[in-house]
Design an enzyme around this catalytic site. Structure first.
Site, PDB file in Angstrom:
ATOM      1  N   GLU A 291       0.847  -1.195   0.000  1.00  0.00           N
ATOM      2  CA  GLU A 291       0.000   0.000   0.000  1.00  0.00           C
ATOM      3  C   GLU A 291       0.883   1.245   0.000  1.00  0.00           C
ATOM      4  O   GLU A 291       1.905   1.294   0.679  1.00  0.00           O
ATOM      5  CB  GLU A 291      -0.883  -0.020   1.258  1.00  0.00           C
ATOM      6  N   LYS A 354      -9.942   0.284  -2.261  1.00  0.00           N
ATOM      7  CA  LYS A 354     -10.223  -0.106  -0.877  1.00  0.00           C
ATOM      8  C   LYS A 354     -11.679   0.169  -0.530  1.00  0.00           C
ATOM      9  O   LYS A 354     -12.171   1.284  -0.689  1.00  0.00           O
ATOM     10  CB  LYS A 354      -9.295   0.651   0.075  1.00  0.00           C
ATOM     11  N   CYS A 405      -4.567  -3.055   3.932  1.00  0.00           N
ATOM     12  CA  CYS A 405      -4.305  -2.612   5.303  1.00  0.00           C
ATOM     13  C   CYS A 405      -5.332  -3.161   6.292  1.00  0.00           C
ATOM     14  O   CYS A 405      -5.517  -4.368   6.396  1.00  0.00           O
ATOM     15  CB  CYS A 405      -4.236  -1.087   5.345  1.00  0.00           C
TER      16      CYS A 405
END
Length: 534
Positions: A291, A354, A405
């Site tokens: 990321e 995301k 994440c």
């Protein structure tokens, strides 16, 4: 006994046939027990990893809350929550100041306060049959986590009991019922400990204690008996490289030097390409960058895009790039993973945005109101826009389940990628604003996901910890923190589905429903006690 304890004993006075049931622990014991519960829970998690302490922490909290009034039960639960969450989440204050850390810790502690109150509420059920203590404790923990994982603003599942069991035999239960079943088993073990040790017994104590101890051993044996591993072959083995390029400096300004983070990852990939050309390393089929590995939008910045293409062409394999993309609207950005192919560049058909941005970190809900609490919210200048589709990325020889994440903590985000055909779980993360404790806690979640879905998995971080995880939860090639490293491993993709993948959210729904039923049953019993015989 204190005045409060005498009041609680009278408030919880049992009918004649339950007169032998002991009262609550004196506050002089309950308060330290609640604090010790939080400490035990903390030590069960990485970086300490003393997983057997998780049931001990559960037992101590249940003992402190048993037979208390609701307010007192909530109080001891809150003490446990503060002792647990404040140090567990200490990494949140490294670069943002104390206020976000304090507010987040207190919010999470509030859910354990609810758990403490619920534990006190169901005390009459335990008094009627002590064997109920273990399942009731398990059910209430699952219910508490189900609520905490979803509220507010999508929830924050950090610190779930299941994530403490990376080296425990109970981790294998994830293949049957996911994280909720593992949490239930850990709390069930805590309930067994408490039932065995709670004060006096009406029969020779060795009998029930031996029975409950045997039940705890049986629980671990059941975990060991659950088969884990790859859920069906998914084609030929693939060689995957994780590039951990590192950042110029840790902190919120990790990408303050224009294109520096990107250059680090490009240079590390070029070094890998040189080793491949020299015959010192097999050519990977896929390269994974973490990321934020591109600190400039490579779709809009020609220089950034050219550097990524240089790396992809040199290594001769597609690169999954983590990038912050501008748009779609003014003042909006997207946290994305995009497949960059050698020779052709970005494949926009294989782009994942995301789905679960972090509130107050990637977007600010109720910004005007939040600004009245702290002007730190204005550090988030542009709100991240959530994606709408699972992270299923088709990268040639393997289908990836891309998770970015903190998304790895959310059951449905990971499960949706597997349901969509993912053969390899990939967690792209950026730990440059945190520390090694946070990274190891996140890696523990990856371990559970690998077992839950019978998939090989990996975590790619800008600064560490990166590494590979086998479908049985074993970690290989874990990197150091705040270093540049490249690790390469051959993995076998998996196509099948575990029981947990097939059942989806139903185990959690069933356990949470039983928790609600237990609370309702305690309400009925309490009402009968108050009204007495007709």
């Amino acid at each position: 006994m204190t005045t409060v304890d005498r009041d609680e004993t009278r408030a919880e006075a049992a009918p004649p046939h339950e007169a032998a049931a002991p009262g609550p622990l004196p506050l002089r014991l309950a308060v330290p027990a609640a604090v010790l519960a939080g400490v035990a829970l903390l030590l069960a998690f990485p970086p300490y990893g003393l997983w057997p302490l998780a049931p001990v922490g559960v037992a101590l909290l249940a003992a402190a809350a048993h037979r208390r009034r609701l307010r007192a039960g909530a109080g001891v639960g809150f003490l446990t929550g503060v002792a647990f969450f404040a140090p567990l989440l200490a990494w949140t204050n490294l670069h943002t100041g104390y206020l976000p850390w304090v507010l987040l810790s207190l919010l999470q502690a509030g859910y354990l306060a609810l758990l403490g109150a619920a534990t006190a509420w169901v005390s009459p059920l335990v008094d009627r049959a002590r064997w109920m203590w273990a399942p009731l404790t398990g059910l209430l923990w699952v219910g508490q986590e189900a609520l905490r994982d979803r509220t507010p603003f999508g929830g924050f599942p950090w610190g779930r009991l299941a994530f403490s069991q990376g080296d425990s035999p109970l981790l294998r239960l994830a293949a049957v019922g996911g994280a909720p079943l593992v949490t239930f088993a850990v709390a069930l073990a805590g309930g067994l400990l408490l039932a065995a040790g709670w004060r006096r017994w009406s029969v020779p104590s060795w009998r029930p204690v031996a029975g409950l101890t045997g039940a705890a051993v049986l629980l671990c044996a059941v975990g060991l008996a659950v088969p884990v591993g790859a859920a069906g072959a998914g084609g030929r083995p693939v060689t995957v490289a994780i590039v951990q390029g590192n950042v110029p400096r840790l902190g919120l300004d990790f990408n303050a030097q224009r294109q520096a983070v990107l250059n680090n990852h490009v240079d590390a990939t070029l070094e890998l390409a040189d080793r491949v050309a020299a015959g010192a390393q097999a050519r990977p089929d896929l390269v994974v960058w973490p990321e934020n590995s591109s600190d400039i939008d490579p779709l809009r910045n020609a220089s950034a895009g050219a550097r990524i293409s240089q790396a992809a062409d040199a290594i001769g394999a597609p690169i999954l790039v983590g990038a912050v993309l501008l748009g779609p609207g003014d003042g909006q950005v997207r946290n994305a993973g995009i497949l960059w192919r050698p020779g052709t560049g970005p494949d926009l058909s294989q782009l994942y945005t995301k789905r679960h941005p972090v509130p107050f970190a990637e977007y600010v809900p109720l910004r005007d109101l939040a600004r009245m609490v702290s002007k730190q919210v204005d550090r988030v200048r542009a709100d991240f826009v959530p994606g709408s589709t699972p992270g299923v990325v088709r990268a040639g020889p393997v289908v990836l389940g891309d998770v970015i994440c903190f998304e790895v903590a959310y059951d449905e985000v990971v499960r949706d990628t597997v349901a969509g055909g993912a053969q390899l779980l990939v967690v792209q993360t950026n730990n440059a604003t945190f520390d090694v404790a946070e990274a190891r806690q996140q890696l523990a979640m990856v371990r559970l996901r690998a077992v839950e879905h019978g998939r090989p998995a990996l975590m790619a971080s800008t600064v560490g910890v990166s590494g590979f995880v086998a479908p049985d939860g074993r970690v290989s090639d874990a990197t150091g923190f705040n270093t540049r490293e490249v690790v390469v491993r051959q993995l076998r993709p998996a196509d099948g589905r575990t029981v947990a993948t097939r059942l989806g959210y139903w185990p959690e729904a069933a356990l949470t429903g039983l928790a609600v039923a237990a609370l309702a049953g305690a309400a009925v019993l309490r009402r009968r006690r108050q009204t007495g015989p007709a």
